[in-house]
Design a protein around this motif. Structure first.
Motif, PDB file in Angstrom:
ATOM      1  N   GLU A  18      -9.906   2.842   3.460  1.00 33.21           N
ATOM      2  CA  GLU A  18      -8.838   3.611   2.808  1.00 33.21           C
ATOM      3  C   GLU A  18      -8.095   2.735   1.799  1.00 33.21           C
ATOM      4  OE1 GLU A  18      -8.590   6.738   3.016  1.00 33.21           O
ATOM      5  OE2 GLU A  18      -9.812   7.082   4.797  1.00 33.21           O
ATOM      6  N   PHE A  19      -7.910   1.469   2.148  1.00 30.55           N
ATOM      7  CA  PHE A  19      -7.199   0.540   1.262  1.00 30.55           C
ATOM      8  C   PHE A  19      -8.076   0.167   0.065  1.00 30.55           C
ATOM      9  CE2 PHE A  19      -5.158   0.230   5.339  1.00 30.55           C
ATOM     10  CZ  PHE A  19      -3.813   0.142   5.030  1.00 30.55           C
ATOM     11  N   ALA A  70      -1.608  -4.948   6.220  1.00 31.55           N
ATOM     12  CA  ALA A  70      -0.969  -3.719   6.718  1.00 31.55           C
ATOM     13  C   ALA A  70      -1.163  -3.548   8.223  1.00 31.55           C
ATOM     14  CB  ALA A  70      -1.523  -2.511   5.980  1.00 31.55           C
ATOM     15  N   LYS A  95      -5.285  -6.209   1.604  1.00 29.64           N
ATOM     16  CA  LYS A  95      -4.164  -5.279   1.815  1.00 29.64           C
ATOM     17  C   LYS A  95      -4.239  -4.660   3.208  1.00 29.64           C
ATOM     18  CE  LYS A  95      -2.636  -3.458  -2.632  1.00 29.64           C
ATOM     19  NZ  LYS A  95      -2.577  -2.249  -3.473  1.00 29.64           N
ATOM     20  N   ALA A  96      -5.460  -4.304   3.620  1.00 27.62           N
ATOM     21  CA  ALA A  96      -5.660  -3.696   4.938  1.00 27.62           C
ATOM     22  C   ALA A  96      -5.229  -4.657   6.043  1.00 27.62           C
ATOM     23  CB  ALA A  96      -7.123  -3.304   5.124  1.00 27.62           C
ATOM     24  N   GLU A 138      -7.934   3.032  -2.310  1.00 23.46           N
ATOM     25  CA  GLU A 138      -6.676   2.994  -3.060  1.00 23.46           C
ATOM     26  C   GLU A 138      -6.772   1.990  -4.213  1.00 23.46           C
ATOM     27  OE1 GLU A 138      -2.258   2.663  -1.512  1.00 23.46           O
ATOM     28  OE2 GLU A 138      -3.084   0.656  -1.824  1.00 23.46           O
ATOM     29  N   GLU A 139      -7.372   0.845  -3.952  1.00 19.22           N
ATOM     30  CA  GLU A 139      -7.496  -0.196  -4.969  1.00 19.22           C
ATOM     31  C   GLU A 139      -8.372   0.280  -6.125  1.00 19.22           C
ATOM     32  OE1 GLU A 139      -5.809  -3.260  -6.328  1.00 19.22           O
ATOM     33  OE2 GLU A 139      -5.353  -2.530  -4.328  1.00 19.22           O
ATOM     34  N   THR A 151      -1.933   6.094   2.153  1.00 14.73           N
ATOM     35  CA  THR A 151      -3.070   5.238   2.525  1.00 14.73           C
ATOM     36  C   THR A 151      -2.903   4.736   3.947  1.00 14.73           C
ATOM     37  OG1 THR A 151      -3.284   4.566   0.222  1.00 14.73           O
ATOM     38  CG2 THR A 151      -4.389   3.190   1.859  1.00 14.73           C
ATOM     39  N   ILE A 152      -1.697   4.292   4.276  1.00 13.67           N
ATOM     40  CA  ILE A 152      -1.410   3.799   5.629  1.00 13.67           C
ATOM     41  C   ILE A 152      -1.586   4.932   6.637  1.00 13.67           C
ATOM     42  CG2 ILE A 152       0.391   2.849   7.135  1.00 13.67           C
ATOM     43  CD1 ILE A 152       1.417   1.338   4.610  1.00 13.67           C
ATOM     44  N   PRO A 200       0.822  -1.211   0.000  1.00 11.17           N
ATOM     45  CA  PRO A 200       0.000   0.000   0.000  1.00 11.17           C
ATOM     46  C   PRO A 200       0.859   1.266   0.000  1.00 11.17           C
ATOM     47  CG  PRO A 200      -0.557  -1.450   1.836  1.00 11.17           C
ATOM     48  CD  PRO A 200       0.670  -1.985   1.208  1.00 11.17           C
ATOM     49  N   GLY A 215      -8.603  -4.877  -1.602  1.00 12.01           N
ATOM     50  CA  GLY A 215      -8.377  -3.787  -0.647  1.00 12.01           C
ATOM     51  C   GLY A 215      -8.422  -4.264   0.794  1.00 12.01           C
TER      52      GLY A 215
END
Length: 168
Positions: A26-27, A59, A55-56, A30-31, A6-7, A2, A52
């Motif tokens: 948020e992730f 993260a 990814k979250a 981003e996707e 975003t993080i 990411p 997404g």
């Protein structure tokens, strides 16, 4: 991996006391941006959202695994694996697998991130919930908004009501 912004946004949401689903949003955002930019595609809005959410979890967002019976066992295992990967963020990622995943996604269409596709998904998802559940979610969301955000949301709601009234 990411993007840094975003993080940072997800961490800000966490500090503000917002739910893990909001942080994960948020992730997902981003996707959707990546698909719209043409970096890769997706079969459906659901796939874009799933990427997404994964990814979250990786993260470090404390997003729970879906309950048994709500999704397939394969999806639950995948979510569990992503959650565990979030506990050890320094773990080495397979370069070959990452390249293969992106290669496969590049063959997919960008239509999954279009406004009509996302609207269809949102409508279908809200249909699965009762009016009481939707209302409770809205009340909970209002509690974590700042006064300025509440004011902005109220103005937007008033505009929407006026637009719907005019359309009748």
């Amino acid at each position: 991996m990411p993007e840094k912004k975003t993080i940072e946004r997800a961490e800000r949401d966490k500090r503000e006391g917002k739910a893990p689903t909001t942080q994960a949003g948020e992730f997902v955002r981003e996707e959707i941006e990546h698909i719209r930019e043409g970096r890769h595609g997706a079969r459906s809005p659901e796939q874009a959202i799933a990427i997404g959410l994964s990814k979250a979890r990786r993260a470090g967002v404390d997003l729970p695994v879906p309950k048994k019976g709500t999704v397939s066992e394969k999806t639950r295992r995948s979510a569990q694996h992503a959650l565990e990967a979030g506990d050890k963020p320094a773990a080495k990622v397979s370069r070959k697998r990452s390249r293969a995943t992106i290669g496969a996604l590049q063959h997919e269409s960008q239509a999954a991130a279009s406004r009509p596709a996302l609207a269809r998904h949102a409508k279908a998802a809200s249909k699965e919930r009762t009016a009481a559940e939707r209302s409770a979610a809205a009340r909970k969301a209002a509690r974590t908004k700042s006064p300025a955000e509440r004011s902005h949301a109220a103005r937007k709601a008033a505009r929407t009501r006026a637009a719907h009234k005019a359309g009748k």
